[in-house]
Design a protein around this motif. Structure first.
Motif, PDB file in Angstrom:
ATOM      1  N   GLN A 188     104.796 -87.361  -0.848  1.00 52.04           N
ATOM      2  CA  GLN A 188     105.853 -87.076  -0.004  1.00 52.04           C
ATOM      3  C   GLN A 188     106.989 -88.165  -0.184  1.00 52.04           C
ATOM      4  N   LEU A 205     100.533 -91.831   7.779  1.00 54.30           N
ATOM      5  CA  LEU A 205     101.659 -90.878   7.859  1.00 54.30           C
ATOM      6  C   LEU A 205     102.002 -90.045   6.779  1.00 54.30           C
ATOM      7  N   GLY A 263      99.189 -89.285  17.527  1.00 55.18           N
ATOM      8  CA  GLY A 263      99.841 -89.855  16.562  1.00 55.18           C
ATOM      9  C   GLY A 263     100.180 -91.309  16.836  1.00 55.18           C
ATOM     10  N   VAL A 296     107.102 -89.478  11.452  1.00 51.81           N
ATOM     11  CA  VAL A 296     106.869 -90.658  10.790  1.00 51.81           C
ATOM     12  C   VAL A 296     107.415 -92.113  11.928  1.00 51.81           C
ATOM     13  N   GLY A 327     103.387 -88.841  14.055  1.00 51.61           N
ATOM     14  CA  GLY A 327     102.021 -88.273  13.980  1.00 51.61           C
ATOM     15  C   GLY A 327     102.474 -86.649  14.190  1.00 51.61           C
ATOM     16  N   SER A 328     103.300 -86.522  15.229  1.00 53.22           N
ATOM     17  CA  SER A 328     103.536 -85.259  15.412  1.00 53.22           C
ATOM     18  C   SER A 328     103.930 -84.191  14.352  1.00 53.22           C
ATOM     19  N   ARG A 329     103.345 -82.861  14.468  1.00 56.75           N
ATOM     20  CA  ARG A 329     103.862 -82.114  13.442  1.00 56.75           C
ATOM     21  C   ARG A 329     105.016 -81.173  14.104  1.00 56.75           C
ATOM     22  N   GLN A 356     101.620 -89.105   3.045  1.00 55.79           N
ATOM     23  CA  GLN A 356     100.651 -88.945   2.095  1.00 55.79           C
ATOM     24  C   GLN A 356     101.438 -89.200   0.707  1.00 55.79           C
ATOM     25  N   THR A 363     105.674 -83.879   8.950  1.00 56.74           N
ATOM     26  CA  THR A 363     105.285 -84.927   9.954  1.00 56.74           C
ATOM     27  C   THR A 363     106.159 -86.013  10.328  1.00 56.74           C
ATOM     28  N   THR A 408      94.509 -89.384  16.993  1.00 55.96           N
ATOM     29  CA  THR A 408      94.297 -88.173  16.374  1.00 55.96           C
ATOM     30  C   THR A 408      94.570 -86.678  17.179  1.00 55.96           C
ATOM     31  N   THR A 431     107.354 -77.301   7.303  1.00 54.04           N
ATOM     32  CA  THR A 431     106.472 -78.088   8.072  1.00 54.04           C
ATOM     33  C   THR A 431     106.652 -79.568   7.751  1.00 54.04           C
ATOM     34  N   LEU A 462     111.236 -87.929   8.919  1.00 54.27           N
ATOM     35  CA  LEU A 462     110.185 -86.954   8.625  1.00 54.27           C
ATOM     36  C   LEU A 462     109.536 -87.180   7.482  1.00 54.27           C
TER      37      LEU A 462
END
Length: 229
Positions: free
Chosen positions: A131, A126, A73, A185, A151-153, A128, A183, A107, A181, A200
């Motif tokens: 969102q 990051l 990420g 940012v 990028g961490s989920r 989409q 992501t 990735t 869940t 997030l």
């Protein structure tokens, strides 16, 4: 005539004064300069031939390698990269040293010393479509020990105390959002009291519920399982 009684021995008559010495067949041979020169030339030709063969079959190309670890990420910087030279091999598909990769995101976790491939990088944003970005103020006890990166989920989870206070002013968040869940940012710098704001990316329909839960402080951020949605 008297018969000799001792062992027979061959005798050579003495050389006359001034006579040349006889040629010695078994003596040391004199090395000729022409022969030595030819040998050197053959050795040199063999070396050049070997070098030409190596160049033809083992051509080396300049590619990009990792100078240090890059977590999943995180955006690639020039300090993360170095140049490597490897034999040309169709089985390997590293990125050419002339490619522009700075600013792209990893990735997956990238390790120092490995070659960079196109599958290691992405330009996908990051955040989409559909969102929203919600800032969540967190304490260290609400975060995993593993350092979060863009990028961490993660999974935003309402803690039991939040669910128990559902009748309170902030309890509605627990009723409408128990786990989500998201992501990561961005991650802010710690405040004087250790509070860190984590931005997030969440579905727009859940943005208000996430903000409500974040205001209650009754939540935790967990690392999402690999491949989790």
């Amino acid at each position: 005539m008297d018969t000799p009684t001792g062992p027979l021995t061959a005798t050579r008559p003495p050389l006359a004064a001034g006579a040349p010495a006889p040629y010695r067949i078994g003596g040391a041979r004199r090395r000729r300069p022409a022969v030595l020169a030819l040998a050197v030339a053959l050795i040199a030709a063999g070396g050049l031939g070997g070098a030409a063969l190596y160049t033809a079959t083992g051509k080396r190309v300049a590619v990009i390698a990792l100078a240090r670890n890059v977590p999943a990420g995180q955006a690639i910087t020039s300090a993360d990269l170095t140049e490597a030279h490897i034999p040309l091999d169709p089985a390997l598909k590293p990125i050419s040293v002339n490619s522009r990769v700075v600013g792209m995101r990893a990735t997956a976790d990238l390790k120092a010393g490995t070659l960079l491939t196109s599958g290691d990088l992405t330009n996908a944003p990051l955040v989409q479509a559909g969102q929203q970005v919600v800032g969540v103020a967190t304490k260290h006890t609400q975060l995993p020990a593993v350092k979060l990166e863009p990028g961490s989920r993660v999974v935003l989870v309402a803690t039991p105390s939040a669910a128990g206070n559902a009748s309170g002013s902030n309890g509605s968040a627990a009723n409408t959002l128990s786990a989500l869940t998201a992501t990561v940012v961005d991650i802010g710098s710690p405040d004087s009291d250790g509070t860190v704001v984590v931005d997030l990316a969440v579905p727009a329909a859940q943005g208000a519920a996430v903000a409500d839960l974040a205001a209650s402080g009754k939540f935790a951020l967990l690392l999402a399982a690999q491949g989790g949605g």
